[in-house]
Motif scaffolding. Structure first.
Motif, short mmCIF file in Angstrom:
data_model
loop_
_atom_site.label_atom_id
_atom_site.label_comp_id
_atom_site.label_asym_id
_atom_site.label_seq_id
_atom_site.Cartn_x
_atom_site.Cartn_y
_atom_site.Cartn_z
N ARG A 39 24.74 118.71 -22.80
CA ARG A 39 25.12 118.21 -21.48
C ARG A 39 26.44 118.82 -21.04
O ARG A 39 27.34 119.02 -21.84
CB ARG A 39 25.23 116.69 -21.49
N MET A 43 25.36 116.04 -17.04
CA MET A 43 23.99 116.42 -16.67
C MET A 43 23.48 117.45 -17.67
O MET A 43 24.28 118.13 -18.31
CB MET A 43 23.94 116.96 -15.24
N THR A 46 20.56 122.71 -18.21
CA THR A 46 19.67 123.38 -17.26
C THR A 46 19.98 122.97 -15.84
O THR A 46 20.02 123.81 -14.93
CB THR A 46 18.20 123.05 -17.59
N CYS A 47 20.23 121.68 -15.63
CA CYS A 47 20.54 121.19 -14.28
C CYS A 47 21.90 121.70 -13.81
O CYS A 47 22.08 122.02 -12.64
CB CYS A 47 20.52 119.67 -14.26
N GLY A 50 21.40 125.27 -12.68
CA GLY A 50 20.71 125.31 -11.40
C GLY A 50 21.63 124.94 -10.25
O GLY A 50 21.59 125.54 -9.17
N THR A 51 22.49 123.94 -10.48
CA THR A 51 23.45 123.54 -9.45
C THR A 51 24.45 124.65 -9.18
O THR A 51 24.78 124.94 -8.03
CB THR A 51 24.18 122.26 -9.88
N TYR A 87 19.81 121.78 -7.93
CA TYR A 87 19.76 120.68 -8.89
C TYR A 87 18.35 120.11 -8.99
O TYR A 87 17.84 119.88 -10.09
CB TYR A 87 20.74 119.58 -8.51
N SER A 90 15.97 122.58 -10.77
CA SER A 90 16.25 122.67 -12.21
C SER A 90 15.93 121.36 -12.92
O SER A 90 15.55 121.38 -14.09
CB SER A 90 17.71 123.08 -12.44
N ARG A 91 16.05 120.24 -12.24
CA ARG A 91 15.69 118.95 -12.84
C ARG A 91 14.18 118.89 -13.10
O ARG A 91 13.74 118.38 -14.13
CB ARG A 91 16.13 117.81 -11.92
N TYR A 94 13.57 121.02 -16.09
CA TYR A 94 14.03 120.34 -17.31
C TYR A 94 13.02 119.29 -17.76
O TYR A 94 12.70 119.19 -18.94
CB TYR A 94 15.39 119.69 -17.03
N ARG A 95 12.51 118.52 -16.82
CA ARG A 95 11.52 117.49 -17.18
C ARG A 95 10.22 118.13 -17.67
O ARG A 95 9.58 117.63 -18.59
CB ARG A 95 11.25 116.59 -15.99
#
Length: 106
Positions: A39, A43, A46-47, A50-51, A87, A90-91, A94-95
């Motif tokens: 993290r 976050m 990965t997120c 992406g952000t 975000y 990328s979220r 990630y999921r």
């Protein structure tokens, strides 16, 4: 025994201790990174990436719009919208990786 030989023996002892510590560290199995280590600013990594890419794309988009179309855009709003889009994308990635990994692990 010379006075000059004493520091050399101390350095040899320190080198032996360092080798013993390195051997102990490398001999154990590597443990995967836990979720706390993966993290950045609370976050997932990965997120965060992406952000950050969304922020960079927002600045580029604002600059290119100004150059190509001679339009003055508010860079703050452009960056915020692109960062939010980065975000969210990328979220989802990630999921998706998490569900794929859990299904492969079963």
């Amino acid at each position: 025994m010379n006075e000059n030989q004493q520091p050399l023996q101390d350095e040899e002892n320190t080198a032996e201790e360092n080798q013993a510590v390195e051997a102990a560290e490398t001999s154990g199995p590597e443990q995967p990174e836990g979720p706390a280590e993966d993290r950045v600013f609370g976050m997932p990594r990965t997120c965060f990436r992406g952000t950050a890419l969304g922020v960079a794309f927002g600045f580029l988009l604002c600059g290119f719009a100004g150059i190509l179309f001679d339009v003055q855009l508010d860079s703050t709003m452009c960056v915020i919208v692109c960062a939010a889009a980065g975000y969210l994308i990328s979220r989802m990635v990630y999921r998706k990786r998490g569900t794929d990994a859990s299904q492969n692990g079963k």
